[in-house]
Design a protein around this motif. Sequence first.
Motif, PDB file in Angstrom:
ATOM      1  N   GLY A 179       1.102  -1.277   0.071  1.00 45.02           N
ATOM      2  CA  GLY A 179      -0.357  -0.047   0.258  1.00 45.02           C
ATOM      3  C   GLY A 179       0.552   1.817  -0.187  1.00 45.02           C
ATOM      4  N   GLY A 180       2.371   0.793   0.051  1.00 38.21           N
ATOM      5  CA  GLY A 180       2.744   2.284   0.122  1.00 38.21           C
ATOM      6  C   GLY A 180       2.548   3.217   0.747  1.00 38.21           C
ATOM      7  N   ALA A 181       2.255   2.525   2.231  1.00 39.19           N
ATOM      8  CA  ALA A 181       2.292   2.674   3.654  1.00 39.19           C
ATOM      9  C   ALA A 181       3.902   3.491   3.807  1.00 39.19           C
ATOM     10  CB  ALA A 181       1.858   2.565   4.767  1.00 39.19           C
ATOM     11  N   ALA A 182       4.906   2.692   3.618  1.00 36.79           N
ATOM     12  CA  ALA A 182       6.619   2.392   4.761  1.00 36.79           C
ATOM     13  C   ALA A 182       6.941   3.561   3.471  1.00 36.79           C
ATOM     14  CB  ALA A 182       7.347   1.060   4.956  1.00 36.79           C
ATOM     15  N   VAL A 183       6.477   4.385   2.744  1.00 35.23           N
ATOM     16  CA  VAL A 183       7.739   5.413   1.777  1.00 35.23           C
ATOM     17  C   VAL A 183       6.796   6.683   1.856  1.00 35.23           C
ATOM     18  CG1 VAL A 183       8.557   3.539   0.856  1.00 35.23           C
ATOM     19  CG2 VAL A 183       6.051   4.166  -0.313  1.00 35.23           C
ATOM     20  N   LEU A 184       5.807   6.868   2.567  1.00 34.67           N
ATOM     21  CA  LEU A 184       5.213   7.835   2.573  1.00 34.67           C
ATOM     22  C   LEU A 184       6.687   8.727   3.339  1.00 34.67           C
ATOM     23  CD1 LEU A 184       2.100   7.147   4.368  1.00 34.67           C
ATOM     24  CD2 LEU A 184       2.689   8.369   2.354  1.00 34.67           C
ATOM     25  N   PRO A 185       6.247   9.835   2.445  1.00 33.36           N
ATOM     26  CA  PRO A 185       7.292  11.604   2.442  1.00 33.36           C
ATOM     27  C   PRO A 185       7.247  11.624   3.530  1.00 33.36           C
ATOM     28  CG  PRO A 185       5.669  11.640   0.869  1.00 33.36           C
ATOM     29  CD  PRO A 185       5.331   9.917   1.384  1.00 33.36           C
ATOM     30  N   PRO A 186       8.306  12.290   4.409  1.00 35.88           N
ATOM     31  CA  PRO A 186       7.422  12.938   6.276  1.00 35.88           C
ATOM     32  C   PRO A 186       6.981  14.188   6.194  1.00 35.88           C
ATOM     33  CG  PRO A 186       9.950  13.200   4.699  1.00 35.88           C
ATOM     34  CD  PRO A 186       9.067  12.673   4.119  1.00 35.88           C
ATOM     35  N   GLY A 187       6.016  14.504   6.713  1.00 36.92           N
ATOM     36  CA  GLY A 187       4.908  15.701   7.073  1.00 36.92           C
ATOM     37  C   GLY A 187       5.598  16.523   7.970  1.00 36.92           C
ATOM     38  N   PRO A 188       4.460  17.573   7.898  1.00 36.69           N
ATOM     39  CA  PRO A 188       4.521  18.304   8.477  1.00 36.69           C
ATOM     40  C   PRO A 188       4.117  18.304  10.300  1.00 36.69           C
ATOM     41  CG  PRO A 188       2.485  19.003   7.634  1.00 36.69           C
ATOM     42  CD  PRO A 188       3.332  18.062   6.331  1.00 36.69           C
ATOM     43  N   GLY A 189       5.102  18.971  10.911  1.00 36.07           N
ATOM     44  CA  GLY A 189       4.746  18.449  12.506  1.00 36.07           C
ATOM     45  C   GLY A 189       3.686  19.792  12.665  1.00 36.07           C
ATOM     46  N   PHE A 190       3.402  20.450  12.015  1.00 37.42           N
ATOM     47  CA  PHE A 190       2.646  21.373  12.948  1.00 37.42           C
ATOM     48  C   PHE A 190       1.265  21.288  12.010  1.00 37.42           C
ATOM     49  CE2 PHE A 190       5.576  23.287  10.015  1.00 37.42           C
ATOM     50  CZ  PHE A 190       4.916  23.676   9.177  1.00 37.42           C
ATOM     51  N   VAL A 191       0.067  21.994  12.759  1.00 38.59           N
ATOM     52  CA  VAL A 191      -1.476  21.901  11.856  1.00 38.59           C
ATOM     53  C   VAL A 191      -1.240  22.270  10.060  1.00 38.59           C
ATOM     54  CG1 VAL A 191      -3.465  22.970  11.794  1.00 38.59           C
ATOM     55  CG2 VAL A 191      -2.902  21.821  13.911  1.00 38.59           C
ATOM     56  N   THR A 192      -2.078  21.578   9.186  1.00 36.89           N
ATOM     57  CA  THR A 192      -2.403  22.448   8.048  1.00 36.89           C
ATOM     58  C   THR A 192      -3.614  21.332   7.219  1.00 36.89           C
ATOM     59  OG1 THR A 192      -0.924  20.035   6.737  1.00 36.89           O
ATOM     60  CG2 THR A 192       0.196  22.443   7.682  1.00 36.89           C
ATOM     61  N   HIS A 193      -3.593  22.061   6.079  1.00 37.54           N
ATOM     62  CA  HIS A 193      -4.976  21.921   4.959  1.00 37.54           C
ATOM     63  C   HIS A 193      -4.123  21.347   4.069  1.00 37.54           C
ATOM     64  CE1 HIS A 193      -8.729  23.363   6.701  1.00 37.54           C
ATOM     65  NE2 HIS A 193      -8.297  23.025   7.494  1.00 37.54           N
ATOM     66  N   LEU A 194      -4.850  19.905   3.498  1.00 41.42           N
ATOM     67  CA  LEU A 194      -3.682  19.009   1.841  1.00 41.42           C
ATOM     68  C   LEU A 194      -4.414  19.993   1.033  1.00 41.42           C
ATOM     69  CD1 LEU A 194      -1.486  17.499   1.287  1.00 41.42           C
ATOM     70  CD2 LEU A 194      -2.898  15.807   0.916  1.00 41.42           C
ATOM     71  N   THR A 195      -4.296  20.234   0.181  1.00 39.26           N
ATOM     72  CA  THR A 195      -4.795  20.864  -0.979  1.00 39.26           C
ATOM     73  C   THR A 195      -4.134  20.163  -2.005  1.00 39.26           C
ATOM     74  OG1 THR A 195      -4.761  23.432  -0.470  1.00 39.26           O
ATOM     75  CG2 THR A 195      -4.953  22.451  -2.882  1.00 39.26           C
ATOM     76  N   PHE A 196      -4.855  19.124  -3.053  1.00 46.40           N
ATOM     77  CA  PHE A 196      -4.490  19.117  -4.212  1.00 46.40           C
ATOM     78  C   PHE A 196      -4.808  18.565  -5.460  1.00 46.40           C
ATOM     79  CE2 PHE A 196      -7.975  15.950  -2.779  1.00 46.40           C
ATOM     80  CZ  PHE A 196      -8.368  15.319  -4.065  1.00 46.40           C
ATOM     81  N   ALA A 197      -4.187  18.278  -6.469  1.00 45.75           N
ATOM     82  CA  ALA A 197      -4.818  18.718  -8.183  1.00 45.75           C
ATOM     83  C   ALA A 197      -4.826  17.740  -8.706  1.00 45.75           C
ATOM     84  CB  ALA A 197      -4.391  19.802  -8.917  1.00 45.75           C
TER      85      ALA A 197
END
Length: 303
Positions: A179-197
Amino acid sequence: MPTAIAVTSADLVLPASDRHTPGAAVLRPPGQVDLEGALAETTALLEANGHLVVVVPSWLPAATVRRLHTVRAILETDRMALVEVDLPPLAVALLVRQLRQLSVCEFSPGVIASAARLLSHYIYAGALLGSVARLDRVPVGLKAHARSWSPGAQFAVLAHPTPHLARLVPPASSGAHAGGAAVLPPGPGFVTHLTFARGQLASDWVAGELAPAWQVAGVMENPLPADSAAWWATPKLVEFAAAIPDPSVLYQLVASVRREECRWCGMELIGDRCGFCSAPLTAPPPAPPPAAGQGAAPPRSRL
């Protein structure tokens, strides 16, 4: 009087997240308006708003950048800032919206212009790609290049703030990487909204796996910017970017930074460089005197 925020493409103006956020002006590129028209539209913006902050992405065509500098030079104005940013297209659009949010605060035009560099550090930008064979924005190894030719290959790529690239393993595979779960890119350590296109890649990976893993506070889909396929070197992509959505948090972030006065143009700034004239906060050290045999010739003897 609010500071106007401007871009060179309408697809960099995302919908406002609240009714207080103003829009952004769109300065038409050379192919759509001649120099006289560009001067007229810029003059009108300056007269209506006082100051103008133009976001200039690093991937803009050279002709568009030259036009912006030409307009500012002909108008001989110190009220127009050309703020260069080095982010992917969707991330640029998010940064533009953040500057729009700050433009209605009591910050001076100089602080708003120089805040772009500060806020860009807090944007996480990447894409799900169907190929990295031509990608030159992020380091790509030979193995990843070779795997790009495999049918159904997908790669999780983070371009900012730290480059990251990993191949996603299909969910049917067994083991820790399923499922690709082990290779997710590191994310932010603060509150964010995610926008995608979405581009030409049919996948729900960004909203279905990346968003929960990054623990984002919200997810929003927007149309893909016109320059995204060229930036990521493939139309088979889903671009994404996570950023701070709350105007009050953005305000506190910018307000917490010490303000200085530009030694060259006198504008207020935060950080180490003026957003209007690009002068560094401190003067560069004086050049050392040339060593013997270099630089200036030794004095001639009078004998």
